[in-house]
Design an enzyme around this catalytic site. Structure first.
Site, PDB file in Angstrom:
ATOM      1  CD  GLU A   1      -5.006  36.065  19.377  1.00  0.00           C
ATOM      2  OE1 GLU A   1      -6.043  36.215  20.044  1.00  0.00           O
ATOM      3  OE2 GLU A   1      -4.682  34.979  18.870  1.00  0.00           O
TER       4      GLU A   1
ATOM      5  CD  GLU B   1      -1.803  32.361  20.806  1.00  0.00           C
ATOM      6  OE1 GLU B   1      -2.996  32.024  20.683  1.00  0.00           O
ATOM      7  OE2 GLU B   1      -1.422  33.300  21.530  1.00  0.00           O
TER       8      GLU B   1
END
Ligand code: FCB
Length: 461
Positions: free
Chosen positions: A172, A353
């Site tokens: 991320e 995720e």
């Protein structure tokens, strides 16, 4: 009842990988043990006022000492794979210079234990914890940091590249740039939009250089990156909302995807960004555009865009998580289909995720987290829809294995399939963990015998 019992459409392919995910700073603890150097998250958490409950990751889930027990827990869930990150400052205390052998030894023992349990390791090199030694020299604003990152990546590939299934460069990078440098919610706690844009470029550059450095090492690991992504939905069909939603998608999703897959930044984003600090060297875009073997997608919610004052809020038909995030499973299939349309040369995708924070409580030794089970079930259904419509997704990792240190929310938010009592470090499987285990076992049984779909019970793996 699990999806596989009542709906034959819901079987995932036999090679589909089921996993759970964690990250180093959120679970390891042992912050100053065996030569680990401090990272920017150690500095940040020890700065008063930064973390909602005033906590730090000094101890966290003490996974550094309890890793063997934790791998047994992982194995008890019947998963195929475990995604975790390496703490850079544990293996290289300053982020440059000497390697720290006890640090590598820890990850080596973890890999041994995973291999013993037949669980594939999916490693992330950077889950936000830059060595403080590099921050002191300019951090991600310096072009030296990407250079050091590539050296670190190559060293990990050399040592572990034949013992792990995948290596992701970043987790991320949107968060590192926008929360670390854009709004100061995350370490290093800087609020300067123009700087955050330059940081995002250096993160991408570091990805490109690390990919090349790892390719030069002979290893069997598949290499890629993990991006957090969402669709941006206009709240109304007004021209303003639509334009704003397109801009949001461009600056968040395409901003990271386009350089990797097209070798350029999206013009729509560039048009409206503060470019005052933006410097891209001549060859940078070619350096970033390296072939990747997989794309990790982290999905939690959609982005809901309203230009009205006050802004329209999503109605949250399925409710909101304990983070306040809207539960919107269709956003996962919408996103995957959109990516598939837009990028014609996508590699296989893993959902690296997806998960839900719930205000869990233990009652009579049990944690009844029905809302989390429903969250996962609906997201798997959406995922299956996307696969059925042609998106090549090869695995799903639930975030997270354990309740853990949820960044600036401290220990107040619980994402785990496993409940952690932070006083005693005792772990207890939540009902969602048992559900996930049964779901996976049913999937495996279905692979072996399609008659399973007719409702016959099959023995567990
Ligand atoms: C993601 C992070 C992960 C965790 C979840 C809830 O953005 O990658 O570490 O905090 O959110």
């Amino acid at each position: 009842m699990t999806m596989s019992n009542n709906n034959s459409e819901s079987a995932f392919s036999s090679s589909f990988i089921w996993g759970v995910a964690t990250s180093a700073y959120q679970i390891e603890g042992a912050a100053a043990v065996d030569g680990r150097g401090p990272s920017i998250w150690d500095t940040f958490t020890h700065t008063p006022g930064k973390i909602i409950d005033g906590s730090t990751g000094d101890v966290a889930c003490d996974h550094y000492h309890k890793y063997a027990e934790d791998v047994d827990l992982i194995a008890s869930l019947s998963v195929d794979a475990y995604r975790f990150s390496i703490s850079w400052s544990r293996v290289q205390p300053l982020g440059y210079g000497a390697w720290n052998e006890p640090g590598f030894e820890f990850y080596s023992k973890l890999l041994d234990k995973l291999a013993e349990k037949n669980i594939a390791a999916h490693v992330t090199l950077y889950h936000w914890d830059l060595p403080q030694g590099l921050q002191d020299q300019g951090g991600w604003l310096s072009r030296d940091t990407p250079r050091h990152f590539a050296e670190y990546a190559a060293e990990v590939a050399r040592r572990f590249g034949n013992r792990v299934a995948t290596i992701a460069t970043h987790n991320e990078p949107w968060c590192t740039a926008n929360l670390g440098y854009g709004n100061a919610q995350f370490a290093p706690g800087i609020a300067d939009t123009a700087l955050s844009i330059q940081v995002s470029h250096h993160l991408l550059l570091s990805h490109g250089w690390a990919m090349q450095a790892m390719r030069a090492v002979n290893s069997s690991a598949k290499l890629g990156i993990v991006l957090n992504q969402w669709t941006a939905m206009p709240a109304t069909d007004s021209a303003q909302d639509q334009a704003e939603a397109e801009w949001e998608y461009a600056r968040s999703v395409q901003w990271f995807m386009d350089p990797i897959f097209k070798g350029s930044y999206p013009q729509k984003a560039l048009d409206r960004m503060d470019m005052s600090q933006f410097h891209v060297a001549d060859n940078d875009m070619a350096e970033i555009r390296q072939p990747i073997d997989f794309l990790g997608v982290n999905y939690y919610f959609r982005s809901y865009i309203s230009t009205e004052v006050p802004a329209k809020k999503p109605e949250g038909k399925l409710g909101f998580s304990d983070m306040g995030w809207e539960i919107y499973p269709d956003g996962l299939s919408d996103l995957l289909l959109q990516l598939n349309r837009e990028y014609t040369d996508l590699p296989p995708i893993y959902i690296t995720e997806n998960g839900m924070a719930v205000a869990d409580a233990i009652q009579d030794g049990k944690i009844d987290d029905a809302a989390r089970i429903e969250y996962v079930r609906l997201h798997l259904k959406a995922l299956h829809d996307a696969i059925a419509q042609g998106v090549n997704v090869q695995g799903y990792f639930y975030w997270s294995l354990l309740d853990n240190f949820e960044w600036n929310s401290g220990y107040a938010k619980r994402f785990g399939l496993v409940y952690v009592d932070y006083e005693t470090q005792e772990r207890t499987l939540k009902n969602s963990a048992l559900w996930y285990r049964d779901f996976i076992q049913n999937q495996v049984a279905a692979r072996i015998n399609p008659a399973h779909f007719l409702g016959q019970r099959q023995p567990r793996r």
